[in-house]
Every structure is written in structure tokens, then in C-alpha cells.
Design an enzyme around this catalytic site. Sequence first.
Site, PDB file in Angstrom:
ATOM      1  N   GLU A 192      34.347  51.849  44.880  1.00  0.00           N
ATOM      2  CA  GLU A 192      35.711  51.600  45.352  1.00  0.00           C
ATOM      3  C   GLU A 192      36.530  51.054  44.176  1.00  0.00           C
ATOM      4  O   GLU A 192      36.059  50.150  43.493  1.00  0.00           O
ATOM      5  CB  GLU A 192      35.733  50.586  46.501  1.00  0.00           C
ATOM      6  CG  GLU A 192      37.121  50.493  47.113  1.00  0.00           C
ATOM      7  CD  GLU A 192      37.188  49.542  48.316  1.00  0.00           C
ATOM      8  OE1 GLU A 192      38.069  49.744  49.148  1.00  0.00           O
ATOM      9  OE2 GLU A 192      36.383  48.608  48.397  1.00  0.00           O
ATOM     10  N   GLY A 252      33.477  40.186  44.801  1.00  0.00           N
ATOM     11  CA  GLY A 252      32.569  39.260  45.487  1.00  0.00           C
ATOM     12  C   GLY A 252      31.455  40.075  46.106  1.00  0.00           C
ATOM     13  O   GLY A 252      30.283  39.736  46.033  1.00  0.00           O
ATOM     14  N   ALA A 253      31.835  41.189  46.739  1.00  0.00           N
ATOM     15  CA  ALA A 253      30.848  42.054  47.384  1.00  0.00           C
ATOM     16  C   ALA A 253      31.517  43.394  47.695  1.00  0.00           C
ATOM     17  O   ALA A 253      32.736  43.515  47.611  1.00  0.00           O
ATOM     18  CB  ALA A 253      30.355  41.416  48.684  1.00  0.00           C
ATOM     19  N   MET A 254      30.702  44.387  48.056  1.00  0.00           N
ATOM     20  CA  MET A 254      31.233  45.717  48.379  1.00  0.00           C
ATOM     21  C   MET A 254      30.491  46.278  49.580  1.00  0.00           C
ATOM     22  O   MET A 254      29.262  46.291  49.614  1.00  0.00           O
ATOM     23  CB  MET A 254      31.062  46.640  47.153  1.00  0.00           C
ATOM     24  CG  MET A 254      31.434  48.086  47.424  1.00  0.00           C
ATOM     25  SD  MET A 254      33.189  48.254  47.862  1.00  0.00           S
ATOM     26  CE  MET A 254      33.124  49.687  48.921  1.00  0.00           C
ATOM     27  N   GLU A 255      31.277  46.792  50.552  1.00  0.00           N
ATOM     28  CA  GLU A 255      30.744  47.141  51.866  1.00  0.00           C
ATOM     29  C   GLU A 255      30.082  48.511  51.966  1.00  0.00           C
ATOM     30  O   GLU A 255      30.078  49.105  53.048  1.00  0.00           O
ATOM     31  CB  GLU A 255      31.879  47.068  52.884  1.00  0.00           C
ATOM     32  CG  GLU A 255      32.959  48.147  52.755  1.00  0.00           C
ATOM     33  CD  GLU A 255      34.162  47.795  51.895  1.00  0.00           C
ATOM     34  OE1 GLU A 255      35.196  48.457  52.025  1.00  0.00           O
ATOM     35  OE2 GLU A 255      34.072  46.858  51.071  1.00  0.00           O
ATOM     36  N   ASN A 256      29.515  49.058  50.882  1.00  0.00           N
ATOM     37  CA  ASN A 256      28.880  50.384  50.971  1.00  0.00           C
ATOM     38  C   ASN A 256      28.111  50.507  52.285  1.00  0.00           C
ATOM     39  O   ASN A 256      27.351  49.615  52.638  1.00  0.00           O
ATOM     40  CB  ASN A 256      27.895  50.597  49.819  1.00  0.00           C
ATOM     41  CG  ASN A 256      28.472  50.143  48.496  1.00  0.00           C
ATOM     42  OD1 ASN A 256      29.515  50.594  48.083  1.00  0.00           O
ATOM     43  ND2 ASN A 256      27.794  49.199  47.854  1.00  0.00           N
ATOM     44  N   HIS A 261      32.504  39.436  56.437  1.00  0.00           N
ATOM     45  CA  HIS A 261      33.548  40.349  55.979  1.00  0.00           C
ATOM     46  C   HIS A 261      32.975  41.749  55.742  1.00  0.00           C
ATOM     47  O   HIS A 261      33.470  42.754  56.261  1.00  0.00           O
ATOM     48  CB  HIS A 261      34.144  39.787  54.672  1.00  0.00           C
ATOM     49  CG  HIS A 261      35.228  40.616  54.061  1.00  0.00           C
ATOM     50  ND1 HIS A 261      36.560  40.294  54.173  1.00  0.00           N
ATOM     51  CD2 HIS A 261      35.187  41.748  53.311  1.00  0.00           C
ATOM     52  CE1 HIS A 261      37.289  41.200  53.528  1.00  0.00           C
ATOM     53  NE2 HIS A 261      36.484  42.091  52.988  1.00  0.00           N
ATOM     54  N   GLU A 262      31.887  41.808  54.968  1.00  0.00           N
ATOM     55  CA  GLU A 262      31.332  43.124  54.608  1.00  0.00           C
ATOM     56  C   GLU A 262      30.748  43.839  55.831  1.00  0.00           C
ATOM     57  O   GLU A 262      30.831  45.058  55.954  1.00  0.00           O
ATOM     58  CB  GLU A 262      30.252  42.989  53.525  1.00  0.00           C
ATOM     59  CG  GLU A 262      30.718  42.275  52.253  1.00  0.00           C
ATOM     60  CD  GLU A 262      32.008  42.816  51.651  1.00  0.00           C
ATOM     61  OE1 GLU A 262      32.277  44.011  51.803  1.00  0.00           O
ATOM     62  OE2 GLU A 262      32.752  42.020  51.038  1.00  0.00           O
TER      63      GLU A 262
END
Length: 835
Positions: free
Chosen positions: A96, A232-236, A268-269
Site C-alpha cells: 500500500e 505502524g502496521a499494514m492490514e494485508n 485497527h488492522e
Amino acid sequence: QVKQATNQIVMNCADIDIITASYAPEGDEEVHATGFNYQNEDEKVTLSFPSTLQKGTGTLKIDFVGELNDKMKGFYRSKYTTPTGDTRYAAVTQFEATDARRAFPCWDEPAIKATFDISLVVPKDRVALSNMNVIDRKPYPDDENLVEVKFARTPTMSTYLVAFVVGEYDFVEARSLDGVLVRVYTPVGKAEQGKFALEVAAKTLPFYKDYFNVPYPLPKIDLIAIADFAAGAMENWGLVTYRETALLIDPKNSCSSSRQWVALVVGHELAHQWFGNLVTMEWWTHLWLNEGFASWIEYLCVDHCFPEYDIWTQFVSADYTRAQELDALDNSHPIEVSVGHPSEVDEIFDAISYSKGASVIRMLHDYIGDEDFRKGMNLYLTKFQQKNAATEDLWESLEKASGKPIAAVMNTWTKQMGFPLIYVEAEQQEDDKVLKLVQKKFCASGPYTGEDFPMWMVPISICTSDDPTCAKMQVLMDKPELTVVLKDVRPDQWVKLNLGTVGFYRTQYSPDMLESLIPAIKDLSLPPVDRLGLQNDLFSLARAGIISTVEVLKVMEAFVNEPNYTVWSDLSCNLGILSTLLSHTDFYEEIQVFVKDVFSPIGERLGWDPKPGEGHLDALLRGLVLGKLGKAGHKATLEEARRRFKDHVEGKHILSADLRSPVYVTILKHGDSSTLDTMLKLHKQADMQEEKNRIERVLGAISQPELIQKVLTFALSEEVRPQDTVSVIGGVAGGSKQGRKAAWKFLRDNWEELYNRYQGGFLISRLIKLTVDGFANDKMAAEVKAFFESHPAPSAERTVQQCCENILLNAAWLKRDAENIHQYFLQRKAPPAMV
């Protein structure tokens, strides 16, 4: 699918070399492409074929070589150290917004969805993960040290959510109540540290399933800690990647705020698995919907898992007030921004998309009511699953469910930038109070004077001292002025707008209305979130020059009995802003005295050690207050911090994780070169990323010029992970007046290296903001502007404009109020006059 006859195929591709490409129409001979024309600027490639490809379906085969880069985007390598001290690399992805095209040629747009069958050929002693579960693993014919790992076919999904990871990991696993296999992957030897996130994830999946009334669509979900990670993080989908500090919790060495952060990020993710992954935005213009929604519901989820966090009050301080601060600038932008080039996508990953987005959704949820809101969400998710949707589609579903004019109301909040200031005055008429409300755009630069009059549809709630927790009246203000009559309100009762600080607006009360609210702060009859909102509104009115800063300082002194962590946290933030401003004057010491006066009563009540029965919020408050007192040079706090630090370093008595930040910052602020050396040694020895980050963030508190240089040099050294350099430099800029000058010079001297390191991306915006936001004279604004004109950073263009605007606003604030503030501080100290 060839829709019309053509001899070219155009697709996205970046930093990839195509070796051969061919197209085979269904049931026909394959045709080899004879030319590859790369448009590097547009990140595209055109494949040319010697004959025309006819209408119909077929298979495109591409043989290519890509690069495993060091840019923290696309398919990249992440460096880590094994428990025995060897340097190794993992291969991980971050696609992303527009970087899947760096890993494989594709149509890299959110609306062009496909299914993916992924196989990875990897060393046989490595863990290989992707979005789906493994369905086959077999030796690779050409090399006995490799295996081929094949994953199940994905649902129809966007390219930016595809993911694969190859590396060495341990894991802990659980099944959620609804039968989904959840695993948390950690660095080798740290499986223990995945347990907290695992509990949160296992609790969260059933919560969302129930909330949306749609089951989690994949058989498994993995959460994995990545060493080098920009966000912070990624929602793959099915394989969520995190910074180590956003996922790993060590029962002994993690502080309460880290636990809370991990819980929020996991919430969140996982929300994105439905909202974003199952239903995806049509185009990046609607990014805010994805992020704003997840940023709102993460709090709902944490409130469900950990009611003792009082997380919704913290939302107001962390998101709502931050969004208002940014959105009051002339260089803000609407929530919905039209996006063209990939570099424009990067720059909307900001507090408007996330925090204002979340705030207006919170307001909307409150306006609709939970039951209808959930009904509308379910309509939306079932109608668009595995498809794409735009903001309007969500409004339509919520309108259907609630019967309220959702689109009309929400368009005023998402399509125009800014928000209103509501001025209110009251008049007693026998047993009733008559309120007159006027709305105008709120501007950081003072009263709005524009030609046009932007208008909002504002849901307004009003309460009185009779019952401060319950709305006596709710009304939708859809015009510039409004008069409302509150029945049966006695003259001695106060009236407060914006109950729960949910409406996204600021309130300015007439002097007498404000006067009557102050005692309600002192005696705590006003709920915490309303005390916070009232103080924050006043502070920003002072900053904008609508009222005097001295008025706010007086109100701040009314918080002597304040018990609530979040209220203190917001006060502390605002005093920090004022303190930075006054570092440009010769009475900086006076504000330190004021800070000590405001914080020492609560500091004494709390003491240094947890008392029986205390919880999460007490731990956060103690850390906040001791850090504030220590930094301001409060004598007893400084002495105790030094004593405890000495015991900690000598291994006599290890500091609890919650006390480390406040102690570290205190001893550094009043420390010398041996203090800095000791801190750097602790940094080197730390086994946990959280502890390394904790130290990195406070190093900038040191005040001698040559030590400041040492910290800045350290920021770019091998010792600091690339994504964390930003917080070291930011800490120096925020640490002192000398630090601010030094950090700005350092940024300019090392611009090439820093810019190349972050290649656009939002880290460069964050770096610029942290470095220059504290300046306060017109000359500096011009200098910042000039530097970025000759060193352009396209993805940070708006940030630079916002920073220059902030510097000019600070300068105006100083000119306007510095002398009054100084007088106020002097007269506070003066002995009372004898009569």
C-alpha cells in the site's frame, strides 16, 4: 480479458526487468511480445505484440527479474540480528498504496480486483507465509536446499493487500471462538512476547463478526512482527504486518502505554479485514473512509476488550484534538481529496484522513445511534463484499438504516475542509434559558474573515448542571444562527454544549457562561471528557488570538483536583506547546515554575510507587506527571530520578517499565556526557525494540551543544533502525531551543541521505514536521520555505506549507501575548499586597 482488438498491453511495473512475455488466447497458439517500453515516471510498461490480439480471454505469461530492495516498500529486505549475534535478512512486502508493481507486473489499482494463487520457492529452513493457508509444500527439483510452498487461492481482492514474508520466526497460536486459526509470529526466541497480541486478536475477531454480522472470510489470520517497517502496521488480508513495537509485549519490560498501543493497532488492522479488504475503496480519494473508519472502530474494540482503559476519553486527546489542530490551518485539506499520481497518495496518510475521519465517524455514530449504525454497516458490507465502494455508498446504506439525511450532513464534513466555531450566549427568561448560537469557520489565525461563508450541519447536544451526563436537548444546526429554548433551567444552573466532546466543533461561551462552568471543573461535577474539551477549546481560542492566553492559564490552575489521566495528558500537551513557544523569550524559566506548580500536587498524591488496587490509567498518569516535573527541574523529582537511575544501571533495582521514560528524560535533561554515554550503553544492551525506541525518543532532552551533535550523529548510525531515525531527530528538535536549531541544520546537511532513505513516503513528512514545527519567527518560515523550494519533496509538499503556516502563527502569538503572559507569571509570584 481482451475487450477490444489491440496489439499492446499496458500495465503497472516499477524497478522490474521483463525477460519474455507472451499471450495465449484460449485454445490458440501463444504470441510472443516483441517490445517492452517502460514509462518509469508513470510506473508503467507497454508490451507490444507482432500481431493483433483478438477479443476474448487468454493467458498472459511474464518472465521477469525484480529487485529485493532496501526501501521499506514493494518486496524488500529487512535486516535483523539472530540471538547469537549474526546479521540476517528476511524478505517482506509492503504494497500500500502503489508498490505491488515493484514485486510483480500487475494492474495495481484498488478497483481492479483478482484472485491470487501464490507459490514461493524458499530455503527449506525458513518460514514462508502469504495471505492464505499452505496447501502444498514439496522439495524444489533443482536444489535440495529449497522447497516450493503453495498457498490456497485468495478471494477476489486488491493488489495492495497481497503479501508474502520469508524469514525466521517463532509463533504462538489460538483459535478464536468462531474457529479462525490465529497466529502471532515473533522473532526467534520471543514467542512469549506474542501472547498479548494473540489474546487481543482472538477476542477481536468474534467482536467484529458480531458487530458487522458478517463472518471473517478467510480460514486463518497471521500477525507478524517485521524488523524494518515504515508504518505502524499494514492490514494485508490474512497476513497483517507490524513494527515490532506495535505487536510485541514483554510482561516485564513493556509499559502500559505500549500495551494500549498494541491493542489499538491490532484492533485497527483487524477491522480492515472487513472494512477495506472485503469491501475496498473505489479509488484513493476514498482512503479516508478506510482509515477513518478503522481508526474509530479500533477504540470501540479496545473498549470492549479493556473497559478499564477509559479509551474513549483518550480518543478525544489523541485523535479529535489533533485533527482540529491541523484542520484549523489554511493549508489543511478536505477529508476527501482527489488523487492523481502515486506521490499524492502518500501525502494523504495524515491526521485528516485518520483522526478527523475517525472523529466525524464517531459524531455520525452518535447522531445515528448504535443499532441503526450497525444495521447500515451490515447492509454496506453485504452489498459490496469482494467489490469496491465509494463514500456515497456508505452514506446510502446508513441513510437506509436510519432514515436520517446522512449524505447531506456528512458532505459538509468530508467535502469541505475545516470545522465550525460555535459562539453561544444565554439569556434567562423567567424559568427558561434562551441560547443563541452562531457558527463560523474556526481558523488558527483568528476570527474568520473570508468572503464565502462555509456552513456545516452540526449535531449539537446540550446539557445542564442538573445532569451533566445526559443531553437535555439535541438539535441539528443547519444554518448560520440558531436560537433554542431550554425549559425549566434556573439562573444558577450552568449550560454546556457538546456533551462528551463528540461534535467536531469548538465552542466559545459568553464570559458569564464560561464563568459559571469553571467551578464545575474544580469540583469535578463536569465529566472528564467535558473538562478536557472545555480546556482544549479555550487553549486553541487563545492560540488563535480570540481570547487572551492568560485567561487559559487561569483556567488551567482550576485543575488542581484533577484525577483523570487523559485530562492531564491534554493539559500537559498544551503546556508543552506553550513552553516551546516561550523558549523563544527570556522568561522561559517562569513557565517551568508554572508547570511545577500545576503538576506538583498531583505528583505528591501519586508518589513514585504503585499503590494496591491501582490500574492501567494510574500507571500512565504517574509516568506523565513525573516526566513533566522531572523535565521542568522539580528538585525532589530530579533527586529521586537520579537515585533510581543509578540503582537501575548498577542492576540493584531495575526500574519498572512504566517509570523508565520519565526517569530517562529527567536525568538526560539535567545530565552531562557521562549520562549520555550510559544511556547509549543501555540502548546497545537492550534486547527489546520497545526499550531501544524508548531511549531513542528521549535522547534529544540532553542540552549541551556538543552532546546534541552526538545524538544527531547517532540517529543516522547503524544502531538505529531506519524507521526510528525520525523520532531521534524529532526528539532533539523538541528537546530544547539549541536542539531545534541543531536538528534543522542537521536535516539540511543530511537531506540527500534522509530523502533517499525514505523515498517520498510519509516518514519524510513526519520528519519535516517534527523538525521545524517549533520555530516562531517570520524569518524561519521564509528559510524553511526556501529550503524546500530548492530541495523538493513532492509527498511532503502540504506538510511544508502547514509547517510554514504554523511558524508564522507562533510568531504572531508571541508578539500578541508574550508580555501579558510574563506579567501574569510575575504577579502570581508577588506576595499579596498588605491592606
